[in-house]
Design an enzyme around this catalytic site. Structure first.
Site, short mmCIF file in Angstrom:
data_model
loop_
_atom_site.label_atom_id
_atom_site.label_comp_id
_atom_site.label_asym_id
_atom_site.label_seq_id
_atom_site.Cartn_x
_atom_site.Cartn_y
_atom_site.Cartn_z
N ALA A 1 0.87 -1.17 0.00
CA ALA A 1 0.00 0.00 0.00
C ALA A 1 0.91 1.23 0.00
O ALA A 1 2.07 1.16 0.43
CB ALA A 1 -0.89 -0.02 1.23
N GLY B 1 0.52 -4.87 0.97
CA GLY B 1 -0.66 -4.96 0.11
C GLY B 1 -0.42 -5.76 -1.16
O GLY B 1 -1.36 -6.30 -1.74
N GLU C 1 -0.79 -9.30 -0.13
CA GLU C 1 -2.23 -9.49 0.13
C GLU C 1 -3.01 -9.57 -1.19
O GLU C 1 -3.94 -10.37 -1.31
CB GLU C 1 -2.73 -8.34 1.01
N GLU D 1 4.48 -4.87 7.66
CA GLU D 1 3.74 -3.75 8.27
C GLU D 1 4.14 -3.43 9.70
O GLU D 1 4.17 -2.25 10.09
CB GLU D 1 2.23 -4.02 8.22
N1 DAK Z 1 4.56 3.08 -1.01
C1 DAK Z 1 4.92 4.20 -1.66
N2 DAK Z 1 6.01 4.30 -2.42
C2 DAK Z 1 6.78 3.21 -2.53
C3 DAK Z 1 6.47 2.00 -1.88
C4 DAK Z 1 5.30 1.96 -1.10
N3 DAK Z 1 4.88 0.84 -0.48
N4 DAK Z 1 7.44 1.11 -2.18
C5 DAK Z 1 8.30 1.72 -2.99
N5 DAK Z 1 7.91 3.00 -3.20
C6 DAK Z 1 8.58 4.01 -4.01
C7 DAK Z 1 9.80 4.56 -3.30
O1 DAK Z 1 9.42 5.55 -2.38
C8 DAK Z 1 10.59 5.09 -4.45
O2 DAK Z 1 10.02 6.33 -4.85
P1 DAK Z 1 10.99 7.61 -5.21
O3 DAK Z 1 11.80 7.82 -3.99
O4 DAK Z 1 11.80 7.13 -6.38
O5 DAK Z 1 10.01 8.68 -5.52
C9 DAK Z 1 10.30 4.11 -5.56
O6 DAK Z 1 9.11 3.44 -5.19
C10 DAK Z 1 11.40 3.07 -5.73
O7 DAK Z 1 11.62 2.49 -4.47
P2 DAK Z 1 13.08 2.35 -3.80
O8 DAK Z 1 13.96 3.47 -4.27
O9 DAK Z 1 12.87 2.20 -2.35
O10 DAK Z 1 13.57 1.01 -4.46
P3 DAK Z 1 14.60 -0.04 -3.85
O11 DAK Z 1 14.93 -0.98 -4.93
O12 DAK Z 1 15.74 0.65 -3.16
O13 DAK Z 1 13.76 -0.81 -2.73
C11 DAK Z 1 11.85 -1.95 -1.80
C12 DAK Z 1 12.69 -1.60 -3.08
C13 DAK Z 1 10.58 -2.68 -2.25
C14 DAK Z 1 12.67 -2.88 -0.92
C15 DAK Z 1 11.54 -0.63 -1.04
O14 DAK Z 1 10.93 0.29 -1.98
C16 DAK Z 1 10.59 -0.82 0.08
O15 DAK Z 1 10.95 -1.31 1.15
N6 DAK Z 1 9.31 -0.41 -0.13
C17 DAK Z 1 8.32 -0.47 0.91
C18 DAK Z 1 7.90 -1.91 1.10
C19 DAK Z 1 6.88 -2.02 2.19
O16 DAK Z 1 7.14 -1.76 3.35
N7 DAK Z 1 5.70 -2.41 1.79
C20 DAK Z 1 4.60 -2.57 2.69
C21 DAK Z 1 3.84 -1.29 2.68
S1 DAK Z 1 2.70 -1.29 4.00
C22 DAK Z 1 -4.13 -0.95 6.40
C23 DAK Z 1 -4.26 -0.94 5.04
C24 DAK Z 1 -3.25 -1.40 4.26
C25 DAK Z 1 -2.09 -1.86 4.82
C26 DAK Z 1 -1.96 -1.86 6.15
C27 DAK Z 1 -2.98 -1.41 6.96
N8 DAK Z 1 -5.17 -0.44 7.20
C28 DAK Z 1 -5.89 0.66 6.77
C29 DAK Z 1 -5.28 -0.95 8.57
C30 DAK Z 1 -1.02 -2.25 3.96
C31 DAK Z 1 0.21 -1.86 4.28
C32 DAK Z 1 1.32 -1.99 3.40
O17 DAK Z 1 1.25 -2.53 2.32
#
Ligand code: DAK
Length: 258
Positions: A63, A108, A111, A131
């Protein structure tokens, strides 16, 4: 559509989450478009869907953290509901859905893949529910679906530890059915989709419904669900053709979804 593309190849529909600059992260607009694409699928003509991500790096990296970072409790709950509604639609969509996971499949993204019937992935895929490292719980069904797919112990280890796993481990624990070199992933998904598409559509759809509905109830109720959906196949043209072809020792004609 800005963030989700939809293409049709024969009887297969391909949905692509298309926001590669943010690694296909799911913001509200992506979720709305995903829902709109599902509305637009021609369920008479299409027999199987594939969901994948644009680019070579990510299926969906989660997400959108930027969009979520300032949400209030009420807004967070509403965002969770928006995602859950569309993922549940996908999970209960009448057609089988294959996730072709082509890279990061986090939060997400993991998921989303688990809302699909079948997951296959590329060698560079990474799965996880990170998360708790962001101060939240999984919010699009991860606390519920992961343990149903891989068992409670492994799911709890991954979720409590925010531990991401690579394709080989995802295969080993049964999160994906198979792993391919990246360039072979989409062709493999299409081949699998075509195999499914050749079978009697009413029967395939009823199998999906029977398995989805049966898994959440006790066995006595589950077999009643199966009985009704089994019975529903009879008197269809495809049932008659399938069985007559067997009895007449010939190959069945193309199924008509009737
Ligand atoms: N959201 C927004 N932008 C994201 C993103 C994300 N999840 N993942 C990557 N990006 C963006 C980065 O910010 C970057 O943007 P710029 O800086 O270039 O503008 C671009 O994508 C490229 O990412 P990186 O530069 O970080 O690329 P790397 O190869 O260095 O790293 C990575 C790739 C996948 C390891 C890293 O991007 C990363 O760790 N991303 C976040 C992964 C993550 O934590 N995903 C889980 C998100 S939390 C809920 C509803 C929904 C949810 C929870 C609760 N409720 C309402 C209760 C769901 C939650 C989630 O999904």
């Amino acid at each position: 559509m800005e963030f989700v593309t939809y293409e049709v190849e024969g009887q297969v529909g391909i949905l692509t989450i298309n926001r590669p600059k943010a690694l296909n992260a799911l913001n509200s607009a992506v979720l709305d478009e995903l829902s709109a694409v599902l509305d637009a699928v021609d369920q008479d003509a299409i027999r199987c869907l594939i969901v994948t991500g644009a680019g070579e790096k990510a299926f969906v990296a989660g997400a959108d953290i930027g969009e979520m970072s300032t949400l209030t409790k009420a807004e967070g709950e509403a965002f969770g509901k928006k995602g859950n509604d569309v993922f549940r639609r996908l999970e209960t969509f009448p057609l089988p859905v294959i996730a072709a996971v082509n890279g990061f499949s986090l939060g997400g993204g993991c998921e989303l893949s688990m809302s699909c019937d079948i997951r296959i992935c590329s060698e560079n895929a990474v799965f996880g529910q990170p998360e708790v490292g962001l101060g939240i719980t999984p919010g699009f069904g991860g606390t519920q679906r992961l343990m149903r797919v891989v068992g409670t112990g492994k799911a709890k280890e991954m979720i409590y530890g925010a531990r991401n796993i690579k394709a080989d481990e995802a295969y080993r624990i049964g999160l994906v059915n198979s792993v391919y070199p990246l360039e072979e992933l989409l062709p493999a998904a299409k081949k699998l989709a075509s195999t499914i598409a050749k079978n009697a559509p009413i029967a395939v759809r009823n199998c999906k419904k029977a398995m989805n509905e049966g898994i959440d109830v006790d066995m006595d109720q589950a077999i009643v669900i199966e009985e009704k959906l089994f019975g529903d196949c009879f008197e269809t043209l495809d049932q008659k053709e399938g069985m007559n072809a067997f009895l007449e020792k010939r190959k069945h004609e193309e199924f008509q979804n009737k």
